[in-house]
Design a protein around this motif. Structure first.
Motif, PDB file in Angstrom:
ATOM      1  N   THR A 190      -4.634   3.186  -4.477  1.00 41.44           N
ATOM      2  CA  THR A 190      -5.082   1.984  -3.743  1.00 41.44           C
ATOM      3  C   THR A 190      -6.421   2.222  -3.040  1.00 41.44           C
ATOM      4  OG1 THR A 190      -3.690   2.662  -1.872  1.00 41.44           O
ATOM      5  CG2 THR A 190      -2.751   1.048  -3.391  1.00 41.44           C
ATOM      6  N   GLY A 191      -6.664   3.462  -2.620  1.00 41.46           N
ATOM      7  CA  GLY A 191      -7.936   3.784  -1.986  1.00 41.46           C
ATOM      8  C   GLY A 191      -8.884   4.557  -2.894  1.00 41.46           C
ATOM      9  N   VAL A 192      -8.471   4.762  -4.131  1.00 43.17           N
ATOM     10  CA  VAL A 192      -9.313   5.476  -5.113  1.00 43.17           C
ATOM     11  C   VAL A 192      -9.992   4.474  -6.033  1.00 43.17           C
ATOM     12  CG1 VAL A 192      -9.300   7.158  -7.022  1.00 43.17           C
ATOM     13  CG2 VAL A 192      -7.900   7.575  -4.997  1.00 43.17           C
ATOM     14  N   ARG A 193      -9.287   3.403  -6.360  1.00 44.01           N
ATOM     15  CA  ARG A 193      -9.777   2.262  -7.111  1.00 44.01           C
ATOM     16  C   ARG A 193     -10.004   2.521  -8.591  1.00 44.01           C
ATOM     17  NH1 ARG A 193      -7.465  -0.621  -5.164  1.00 44.01           N
ATOM     18  NH2 ARG A 193      -8.468  -2.204  -6.398  1.00 44.01           N
ATOM     19  N   ASP A 228     -12.644  -1.134 -11.623  1.00 44.91           N
ATOM     20  CA  ASP A 228     -12.319  -0.540 -10.325  1.00 44.91           C
ATOM     21  C   ASP A 228     -11.009  -1.080  -9.765  1.00 44.91           C
ATOM     22  OD1 ASP A 228     -13.386  -3.042  -9.824  1.00 44.91           O
ATOM     23  OD2 ASP A 228     -14.190  -2.464  -7.886  1.00 44.91           O
ATOM     24  N   SER A 277      -3.083   1.884  -9.070  1.00 43.90           N
ATOM     25  CA  SER A 277      -2.787   1.879  -7.637  1.00 43.90           C
ATOM     26  C   SER A 277      -1.365   2.288  -7.341  1.00 43.90           C
ATOM     27  CB  SER A 277      -3.029   0.487  -7.058  1.00 43.90           C
ATOM     28  OG  SER A 277      -4.405   0.233  -6.983  1.00 43.90           O
ATOM     29  N   LYS A 278      -0.443   1.819  -8.151  1.00 48.30           N
ATOM     30  CA  LYS A 278       0.949   2.005  -7.811  1.00 48.30           C
ATOM     31  C   LYS A 278       1.576   3.189  -8.544  1.00 48.30           C
ATOM     32  CE  LYS A 278      -0.083  -1.362  -5.327  1.00 48.30           C
ATOM     33  NZ  LYS A 278       0.293  -2.720  -5.093  1.00 48.30           N
ATOM     34  N   ASP A 328       0.834  -1.197   0.000  1.00 46.53           N
ATOM     35  CA  ASP A 328       0.000   0.000   0.000  1.00 46.53           C
ATOM     36  C   ASP A 328       0.870   1.248   0.000  1.00 46.53           C
ATOM     37  OD1 ASP A 328      -2.204   1.562  -0.056  1.00 46.53           O
ATOM     38  OD2 ASP A 328      -2.998   0.946   1.884  1.00 46.53           O
ATOM     39  N   VAL A 329       0.410   2.239  -0.747  1.00 41.15           N
ATOM     40  CA  VAL A 329       1.160   3.482  -0.894  1.00 41.15           C
ATOM     41  C   VAL A 329       0.896   4.410   0.294  1.00 41.15           C
ATOM     42  CG1 VAL A 329       1.165   3.309  -3.392  1.00 41.15           C
ATOM     43  CG2 VAL A 329      -0.713   4.499  -2.229  1.00 41.15           C
ATOM     44  N   THR A 330       1.744   5.416   0.444  1.00 36.10           N
ATOM     45  CA  THR A 330       1.607   6.346   1.576  1.00 36.10           C
ATOM     46  C   THR A 330       1.563   7.806   1.142  1.00 36.10           C
ATOM     47  OG1 THR A 330       4.015   6.266   1.789  1.00 36.10           O
ATOM     48  CG2 THR A 330       2.741   4.842   3.247  1.00 36.10           C
ATOM     49  N   GLN A 331       2.034   8.095  -0.072  1.00 37.20           N
ATOM     50  CA  GLN A 331       2.033   9.477  -0.537  1.00 37.20           C
ATOM     51  C   GLN A 331       0.614   9.896  -0.924  1.00 37.20           C
ATOM     52  OE1 GLN A 331       4.957  11.692  -0.743  1.00 37.20           O
ATOM     53  NE2 GLN A 331       5.188  10.124   0.820  1.00 37.20           N
ATOM     54  N   PRO A 332       0.253  11.153  -0.636  1.00 38.28           N
ATOM     55  CA  PRO A 332      -1.106  11.593  -0.970  1.00 38.28           C
ATOM     56  C   PRO A 332      -1.322  11.677  -2.483  1.00 38.28           C
ATOM     57  CG  PRO A 332       0.221  13.442  -0.194  1.00 38.28           C
ATOM     58  CD  PRO A 332       1.047  12.207   0.005  1.00 38.28           C
ATOM     59  N   ILE A 333      -2.571  11.766  -2.852  1.00 40.89           N
ATOM     60  CA  ILE A 333      -2.930  11.891  -4.267  1.00 40.89           C
ATOM     61  C   ILE A 333      -2.373  13.219  -4.808  1.00 40.89           C
ATOM     62  CG2 ILE A 333      -4.898  12.097  -5.842  1.00 40.89           C
ATOM     63  CD1 ILE A 333      -4.544   9.292  -4.641  1.00 40.89           C
ATOM     64  N   GLY A 386      -0.964   6.073  -6.924  1.00 38.59           N
ATOM     65  CA  GLY A 386      -1.385   6.004  -5.524  1.00 38.59           C
ATOM     66  C   GLY A 386      -2.876   5.783  -5.340  1.00 38.59           C
TER      67      GLY A 386
END
Lengths: 404, 404
Positions: free
Chosen positions: A255-258, A106, A249-250, A43-48, A253
């Protein structure tokens, strides 16, 4: 009485990352004072990136007014996004892929798991070993993998292609001919990849044997070497033998946007049946499109500003990869990957098992990684660390590991 | 050579709404001067409510900062959303459903289509006829429906429960005992429903026969009569025989936002196997969660402001439903539905077939509806109009139909 799909019962234990999450939760609840550094799940950590945030705000605003409100999306995804994909991910690389060969979804995980629905129950699959667990697990659920041998960690009907230190992590043509070949390149978890010339050999092999390649290019954005293909369609003949899966996702970033997409060329035909038509039917029947807001976010990934911002983001993570790679090497570990992918793959020290090393790292350094055997039997004795943390945490984790 | 899943080839034609879209596209390109009013697909037209827009902007903003960025969501969905669902959709109605029985997804269509993966290949399904096509189509793709008879429009292994004028659109217990019973209530497409007492009989029937009910409550928000259940868990014993599917598409206009959830009680066990555990495994393996932004949007649906705004939105559409119902009735049509659901179901005039009436309405009134037979053989001779248009378009469409 209703009988259930008994293939589910064949799956050993629970999904790898769920198991890890539970182990970490148990440790942290027993040791609330400890600070855990997570380098396990990818999982990534940098913001969108700002350009994408701006596009999402704009799309949210559009949804607030009847005149610009968007309901159900077109089956394959909005043309503005599919067009951007075609232009930037394919035409720019000389690949002749058209808009109606792109299916927006998605995320690549769903597509990785669902794509096997198109195959006959008796289709034989081949996977790199180790690899992302979804390919095998989704085929197990569909009853395609035979029986599981707890001792070897292998399924009787799966063709394993070991990717280990001894062969430079390059999969070799298997003894038995598979029907479907899953290739994740750059590879998750090993962080290694193969050259475009080597990939061409796989394309030729698939075309010659009537096999299908499922090419998971989730980590394409991390490729730094010039002789590595960014898309399988850079290889001659790939359109008659390969499906490509892509994730946002990668590289962005998400991963939570899909968001993801799958490419199924119209030339991909087996026994007179078009896989593009089959997938279109599946999409139309079982799926209802990625959110409008998210598809606009995807479009912004390809904007001038978006591209520049994401280039920096990728560089940030690859700086971490380089820090981990060199730091562990200097500490005496045997390490791989980290050049064309944000994963570092290391040999566990002192012949520890992967899970023993997981527990050791969790309890002694409070660092979470992923046991290699969770990705397949040939992952035994290896361990994955990801470069998706913050630089601060990455440096701190390395310090802790060095002090062990 | 790779063999494909030949069940796909058994599906007649393409997915209903894709066919309609193509017919409408062909007509409009031939008659660019005509203004089409769409009352076909159940897509909403009102913009997203202000409370939800605000929540989405806030969530987008959170994603722009590392400290509040959200990556992969928890497998079952965020607790803030599952908690809101439990409180408002279940506890408030006296239903004892807990958070770990809720699985958040990107929409009820995916869940409707995917849920059949949990059943054995030989499971017999029963469906109301007519009904939302996804239940049958997804089972056909899995090889569970036998062969298709073009003359009758029926599948050899599907148990049809006709819901027609003659039985007041109330499904009757079938002659053969099914393993899985799909109930969409209020029903799409007929817009009719059954009382809570009648639903209780189905729950008792399922428990007695070891059958599973898949209860699609997508239109629950439109229920206006007091003797109709909003959730199947209002019935005694439902937790041992029923899965409930819920959508945010129709109660909150999320057709382009994408959010839904599925309830699988832990008491739902067949042959010693927990369906909750199976679905959790599927979720963990083949799905990666609904977007954070969208889950925050879902939470806002349950806020005080959100609820008030959505109550107005539902009332807006139900005003349309009432206009269509009464307008057509006064014009001499035989009409049903529109009281507990946003759909009007009408008998085609002069014994026209459903598709003939579709073409007639498209070409003569430039109004798009949905042919009843697209929802199943007993839909022949019926036609669906939706109340999801704007009031202006609804009134205009009625004027056109009256002038025919």
């Amino acid at each position: 009485m209703l009988q259930l799909n008994d293939n589910y019962q064949k799956l050993p234990g629970s999904y790898l990352f769920s198991t890890i999450a539970k182990k970490v939760a148990a440790y942290t609840s027993a040791h609330p004072d400890k600070t855990i550094i997570r380098m396990g799940i990818g999982d990534v950590t940098q913001p969108i990136a700002p350009a994408i945030i701006e596009a999402m705000h704009k799309a949210v605003e559009e949804m607030s007014v009847a005149e610009s409100f968007h309901g159900y999306a077109p089956d394959l995804g909005y043309e503005f996004l599919r067009n951007a994909i075609v232009e930037h991910d394919y035409k720019a690389r000389g690949c002749d892929i058209s808009m109606d060969e792109i299916f927006v979804s998605d995320g690549a995980k769903c597509d990785s798991g669902n794509i096997q629905e198109l195959f006959a129950p008796e289709a034989r699959i081949a996977v790199c070993d180790p690899v992302y667990p979804v390919y095998v697990d989704s085929n197990v659920m569909a009853g395609r993998c035979g029986t599981y041998d707890e001792k070897t960690g292998m399924w009787s009907r799966v063709i394993y292609m070991p990717c280990i230190m001894e062969n430079g992590f390059v999969p070799e043509f298997p003894g038995e001919t598979p029907d479907v070949i899953y290739l994740c390149l750059p590879n998750n978890p090993t962080g290694t990849t193969i050259t475009k010339a080597q990939l061409q050999e796989w394309v030729d092999y698939a075309n010659k044997n009537g096999a299908l390649i499922i090419y998971d290019a989730a980590y394409e954005a991390y490729i730094s070497e010039g002789n590595v293909a960014h898309s399988i369609y850079e290889c001659t003949g790939a359109k008659t033998c390969a499906i490509e899966l892509k994730s946002f996702s990668k590289n962005a970033g998400f991963t939570g946007v899909r968001l993801g997409y799958t490419v199924i060329p119209k030339a991909l035909v087996f026994g007179g049946v078009s896989l593009n038509a089959m997938w279109a039917r599946r999409h139309g029947t079982k799926y209802n499109g990625a959110p409008y807001i998210v598809q606009r976010a995807g479009e912004a990934v390809y904007s001038k500003e978006g591209k520049a911002q994401l280039k920096e983001q990728v560089a940030y993570y690859m700086k971490n990869a380089s820090l981990i790679h060199d730091g562990l090497k200097n500490a005496g570990y045997t390490v791989f990957g980290g050049v064309n992918a944000p994963y570092i793959w290391l040999k566990t020290p002192k012949h520890m098992t992967s899970w023993d090393f997981f527990d050791y790292l969790l309890t002694e350094a409070n660092v979470v990684g992923t046991p290699g055997e969770g990705f397949g039997p040939s992952g035994q004795g290896y361990f994955r660390l990801t470069a998706f943390g913050t630089q601060e945490n990455t440096v701190a984790a390395l310090d802790r590991i060095r002090q062990l």
